[in-house]
Design a protein around this motif. Structure first.
Motif, mmCIF file in Angstrom:
data_model
loop_
_atom_site.group_PDB
_atom_site.id
_atom_site.type_symbol
_atom_site.label_atom_id
_atom_site.label_comp_id
_atom_site.label_asym_id
_atom_site.label_seq_id
_atom_site.Cartn_x
_atom_site.Cartn_y
_atom_site.Cartn_z
ATOM 1 N N LEU A 1 29.832 -28.595 56.272
ATOM 2 C CA LEU A 1 28.926 -27.862 55.314
ATOM 3 C C LEU A 1 29.795 -27.156 54.176
ATOM 4 O O LEU A 1 29.327 -27.620 53.064
ATOM 5 C CB LEU A 1 28.078 -26.846 55.930
ATOM 6 N N TRP B 1 22.629 -27.884 55.593
ATOM 7 C CA TRP B 1 22.818 -28.546 56.922
ATOM 8 C C TRP B 1 21.356 -28.731 57.343
ATOM 9 O O TRP B 1 20.467 -28.118 57.402
ATOM 10 C CB TRP B 1 23.420 -27.703 58.046
ATOM 11 N N VAL C 1 24.735 -33.168 56.259
ATOM 12 C CA VAL C 1 24.343 -32.413 55.107
ATOM 13 C C VAL C 1 23.884 -33.085 53.895
ATOM 14 O O VAL C 1 24.417 -34.011 53.687
ATOM 15 C CB VAL C 1 25.769 -31.973 54.908
#
Length: 228
Positions: free
Chosen positions: A54, A186, A221
Motif C-alpha cells: 500500500l 487497500w 490496492v
C-alpha cells in the motif's frame, strides 16, 4: 475434556474495550497479535505484505517527488506506519486513528514492539480522530493518502466506515491531496464498482494492483491520482 478456552492454542484476550464505534479487542494467538472489531477479525501481525505494498505503491506513483508528506488512515498493527518510517524519502507521516484503544496498544502496550521506532521518528504524528472528520476539517495537505480502513469499500465491519468510500468521503480525500497527489486504498477484494466511484469523484489514472494471498481472492490496492 478441557473447555476450548483451556486449550493451549486458544486465543488469549489481552485487552477488551467498548469504544464509540463498538467493541475492540486485542488478543494473542500463539505468536500473533490480532485486532478484533465487533466480533469480526480485522488484522494480525502475521505478514504485513499488503500494508507495505500500500505504502510502496503510493510512493512509486509520486514520480520522485521530493520529501512528500503521507497521510495514513488507520493505525492497525502498525505495518504501514513502520514501513513508511523506514523509508527516508518521506518528508512527513501522519496517521489518523479513531480508536483510542488501538493508539494505546501502540504507545504503551503489546503493539509497541511493532511500531516503537516508527512512533519515535520525528517525522511521525498520530492523530486521534475519525478520518472522515479529519479530511474535511484539517488545513494540512499531503502528497499521498493511504487508506487501510476496515476490510475495504465493499466489506465494512464497523458502521459508518462505508461513508469514507462514498463520493463525499473521496471528496474529503481529494481536498487534502496536493495536485498530482496519490490516493491508495487497500481492499480485501477487488471492486470494479469502487473504481467507477473514484473516476466519478474526479480522480484520474485509476488502477488496481493485486496482492497474492495463500488462498482465495487476492487482496488489492486501488490507486488514483488527483488531477494537477
Amino acid at each position: 475434556m478441557p473447555l476450548p478456552y483451556d486449550m493451549p492454542d486458544a486465543p488469549e484476550v489481552l485487552d477488551r474495550r467498548e469504544g464509540p464505534y463498538g467493541e475492540v479487542v486485542l488478543r494473542r494467538h500463539g505468536k500473533l497479535l490480532q485486532i478484533i472489531a465487533n466480533g469480526c477479525f480485522l488484522m494480525d501481525t502475521s505478514d504485513g505484505r499488503s500494508e507495505r505494498l500500500l505504502v510502496e505503491a503510493a510512493r512509486a506513483a509520486l514520480d520522485g517527488r521530493a520529501a512528500p508528506r503521507l497521510l495514513i488512515g488507520g493505525l492497525g498493527v502498525g505495518f504501514s506506519l513502520s514501513h513508511a518510517a523506514a523509508d527516508p524519502r518521506w518528508g512527513g507521516i501522519t496517521v489518523v486513528e479513531r480508536e483510542r484503544a488501538v493508539i494505546d496498544w501502540h504507545l504503551d502496550g503489546p503493539l509497541a514492539a511493532f511500531s516503537g521506532p516508527a512512533l519515535a521518528d520525528p517525522r511521525s504524528t498520530i492523530v486521534a480522530a475519525d478520518l472522515l472528520d479529519y479530511v474535511h476539517e484539517t488545513r494540512d495537505t499531503f502528497d499521498a493518502v493511504c487508506l487501510d480502513i476496515d476490510n475495504g469499500p465493499d466489506w465494512t465491519v464497523t458502521e459508518g466506515n462505508g461513508s469514507l468510500y462514498s463520493p463525499a468521503g473521496l471528496a474529503g480525500c481529494a481536498r487534502v491531496l496536493r495536485p498530482g497527489g496519490v490516493l491508495a486504498v487497500w481492499s480485501a477484494r477487488p471492486s470494479p464498482e469502487f473504481e467507477g466511484t473514484l473516476r466519478n469523484a474526479g480522480f484520474q489514472q485509476v488502477r488496481t494492483e493485486e496482492i497474492p494471498v495463500a488462498r482465495g481472492v487476492p487482496d488489492v490496492v486501488h490507486l488514483a491520482v488527483r488531477p494537477g
